[in-house]
Write a protein that holds these residues in place. Structure first.
Motif, PDB file in Angstrom:
ATOM      1  N   ARG A 195     -87.826  49.949  19.014  1.00 49.40           N
ATOM      2  CA  ARG A 195     -88.525  48.500  18.567  1.00 49.40           C
ATOM      3  C   ARG A 195     -88.864  47.915  19.672  1.00 49.40           C
ATOM      4  O   ARG A 195     -88.045  47.511  20.500  1.00 49.40           O
ATOM      5  N   LEU A 196     -90.029  47.393  19.605  1.00 45.07           N
ATOM      6  CA  LEU A 196     -90.565  46.359  20.372  1.00 45.07           C
ATOM      7  C   LEU A 196     -90.812  45.036  19.639  1.00 45.07           C
ATOM      8  O   LEU A 196     -91.541  45.079  18.877  1.00 45.07           O
ATOM      9  N   ALA A 197     -89.888  43.960  20.285  1.00 49.02           N
ATOM     10  CA  ALA A 197     -90.198  42.693  19.473  1.00 49.02           C
ATOM     11  C   ALA A 197     -91.468  41.827  19.767  1.00 49.02           C
ATOM     12  O   ALA A 197     -91.955  42.031  20.708  1.00 49.02           O
ATOM     13  N   PRO A 198     -91.938  41.255  18.833  1.00 47.55           N
ATOM     14  CA  PRO A 198     -93.213  40.563  18.903  1.00 47.55           C
ATOM     15  C   PRO A 198     -92.918  39.416  20.113  1.00 47.55           C
ATOM     16  O   PRO A 198     -91.715  38.951  20.056  1.00 47.55           O
ATOM     17  N   VAL A 199     -94.024  39.058  20.774  1.00 44.27           N
ATOM     18  CA  VAL A 199     -93.608  38.014  21.823  1.00 44.27           C
ATOM     19  C   VAL A 199     -95.116  37.045  21.902  1.00 44.27           C
ATOM     20  O   VAL A 199     -96.064  37.683  22.122  1.00 44.27           O
ATOM     21  N   ASP A 200     -95.067  35.857  22.128  1.00 43.12           N
ATOM     22  CA  ASP A 200     -95.908  35.052  22.286  1.00 43.12           C
ATOM     23  C   ASP A 200     -96.432  35.139  24.135  1.00 43.12           C
ATOM     24  O   ASP A 200     -95.345  35.070  24.740  1.00 43.12           O
ATOM     25  N   ALA A 212     -95.986  46.231  18.800  1.00 39.12           N
ATOM     26  CA  ALA A 212     -94.836  45.301  18.533  1.00 39.12           C
ATOM     27  C   ALA A 212     -94.306  45.589  16.931  1.00 39.12           C
ATOM     28  O   ALA A 212     -95.475  46.175  16.089  1.00 39.12           O
ATOM     29  N   ASP A 213     -93.167  45.142  16.417  1.00 41.51           N
ATOM     30  CA  ASP A 213     -93.029  45.350  15.117  1.00 41.51           C
ATOM     31  C   ASP A 213     -93.167  44.090  14.241  1.00 41.51           C
ATOM     32  O   ASP A 213     -92.575  43.696  13.111  1.00 41.51           O
ATOM     33  N   PRO A 271    -100.054  47.005  12.382  1.00 44.28           N
ATOM     34  CA  PRO A 271     -99.546  47.762  10.987  1.00 44.28           C
ATOM     35  C   PRO A 271     -97.988  48.329  11.296  1.00 44.28           C
ATOM     36  O   PRO A 271     -97.671  48.285  12.349  1.00 44.28           O
ATOM     37  N   PRO A 272     -97.495  48.754  10.196  1.00 47.80           N
ATOM     38  CA  PRO A 272     -96.143  49.460  10.327  1.00 47.80           C
ATOM     39  C   PRO A 272     -96.367  50.874  11.419  1.00 47.80           C
ATOM     40  O   PRO A 272     -95.204  50.797  12.110  1.00 47.80           O
ATOM     41  N   MET A 308     -93.489  42.783  30.729  1.00 47.87           N
ATOM     42  CA  MET A 308     -93.719  42.641  29.315  1.00 47.87           C
ATOM     43  C   MET A 308     -92.861  43.366  28.513  1.00 47.87           C
ATOM     44  O   MET A 308     -92.454  42.975  27.326  1.00 47.87           O
ATOM     45  N   LEU A 309     -92.676  44.519  29.003  1.00 44.60           N
ATOM     46  CA  LEU A 309     -91.919  45.571  28.100  1.00 44.60           C
ATOM     47  C   LEU A 309     -90.311  45.012  28.027  1.00 44.60           C
ATOM     48  O   LEU A 309     -89.609  44.924  26.817  1.00 44.60           O
ATOM     49  N   ARG A 310     -89.898  44.433  29.083  1.00 41.04           N
ATOM     50  CA  ARG A 310     -88.736  43.739  29.265  1.00 41.04           C
ATOM     51  C   ARG A 310     -88.520  42.626  28.157  1.00 41.04           C
ATOM     52  O   ARG A 310     -87.581  42.235  27.406  1.00 41.04           O
ATOM     53  N   ALA A 311     -89.553  41.780  28.340  1.00 40.77           N
ATOM     54  CA  ALA A 311     -89.660  40.496  27.499  1.00 40.77           C
ATOM     55  C   ALA A 311     -89.861  40.989  25.846  1.00 40.77           C
ATOM     56  O   ALA A 311     -89.178  40.158  25.040  1.00 40.77           O
ATOM     57  N   MET A 312     -90.048  42.206  25.705  1.00 37.36           N
ATOM     58  CA  MET A 312     -89.984  42.759  24.187  1.00 37.36           C
ATOM     59  C   MET A 312     -88.881  43.445  23.897  1.00 37.36           C
ATOM     60  O   MET A 312     -88.710  43.845  22.585  1.00 37.36           O
TER      61      MET A 312
END
Length: 241
Positions: A218-223, A35-36, A76-77, A196-200
């Motif tokens: 981009r993969l968004a961070p997710v809890d 994730a980013d 990390p980046p 999980m990929l969809r959620a991100m």
């Protein structure tokens, strides 16, 4: 030989929390590492297999810190080349999914494990990753660990698997996350990675037995709240009945 006699007793009463699902725990660490931004993962199964995945992402520059009953994963980046061999212990899921992750990176990594894991077949995940452009060498022509992976220059690929396998499918999706990939199975395997990929935020579609992942920048961070493991719950469900 000792003998134990179990006599009649009263009804069982009480409450318990079932340990987290191992397959989801592996994926929670791996996908959070891609994730980013930071993710928070709760309910992870505390086991040597899952610990192997956690240590592997840490070796690629990811910060993983315990915070109460959760783990905070800060990537990390860009992932970095591991300074040492990635030891997967006895975790086949860790090795096969990590092979997909590192195949997408422009560097070199070696994956190994204990004697049992080094004897298990890796060809079914090595073949599709090689077809995408990853350079993979290992014992027995790449069919046994340790395996060395040189990734980075991958191409979009449409995979058709002979056997339904969530691990192979997941490795292909993780490897093809930047270039796009599709995986067709003879029957549907479990879909933890797709969910999980969809959620991100990934553009992922399911058409029958085919999963298509569009190039993802981009993969968004997710809890993540890791659900309990049904197989662990089975013993207590029987006892309660």
């Amino acid at each position: 030989m000792s003998e134990r006699v179990v006599g009649p007793t009263g009804p069982l009463r009480g409450e318990l929390v079932i340990p987290g699902d191992k397959s989801v725990s592996h994926r929670a660490f791996l996908l959070s590492a891609l994730a980013d931004g930071p993710s928070r993962v709760r309910g992870v199964l505390r086991s040597t297999d899952v610990d192997a995945t956690r240590r592997a992402v840490e070796a690629m520059g990811v910060s993983v810190e315990a915070d109460g009953d959760a783990w905070v994963v800060r990537p990390p980046p860009v992932l970095r080349e591991p300074a040492d061999v990635l030891d997967c212990g006895n975790a086949g899921t860790a090795m096969r999914l990590l092979a997909g992750v590192v195949s997408a990176e422009p560097w070199w990594a070696v994956l190994t494990g204990d004697a049992s894991l080094r004897g298990r077949p890796m060809a079914r995940v090595v073949r599709p990753l090689r077809a995408m452009g990853a350079v993979i060498e290992g014992r027995d022509g790449g069919q046994r660990a340790p395996i060395a992976v040189r990734g980075g220059s991958l191409r979009p690929t449409d995979h058709v698997l002979d056997i339904a396998s969530a691990q192979v499918k997941s490795a292909c999706l993780l490897a093809g996350r930047r270039v796009g990939v599709s995986v067709t199975e003879p029957g549907r395997s479990r879909d933890h990675t797709e969910r999980m990929l969809r959620a991100m935020g990934a553009d992922l579609r399911v058409e029958g037995n085919t999963v298509r992942l569009a190039p993802t920048s981009r993969l968004a961070p997710v809890d993540v709240d890791v659900p309990g493991d049904p197989s662990s719950a089975a013993f207590w469900a029987v006892a309660g009945s």
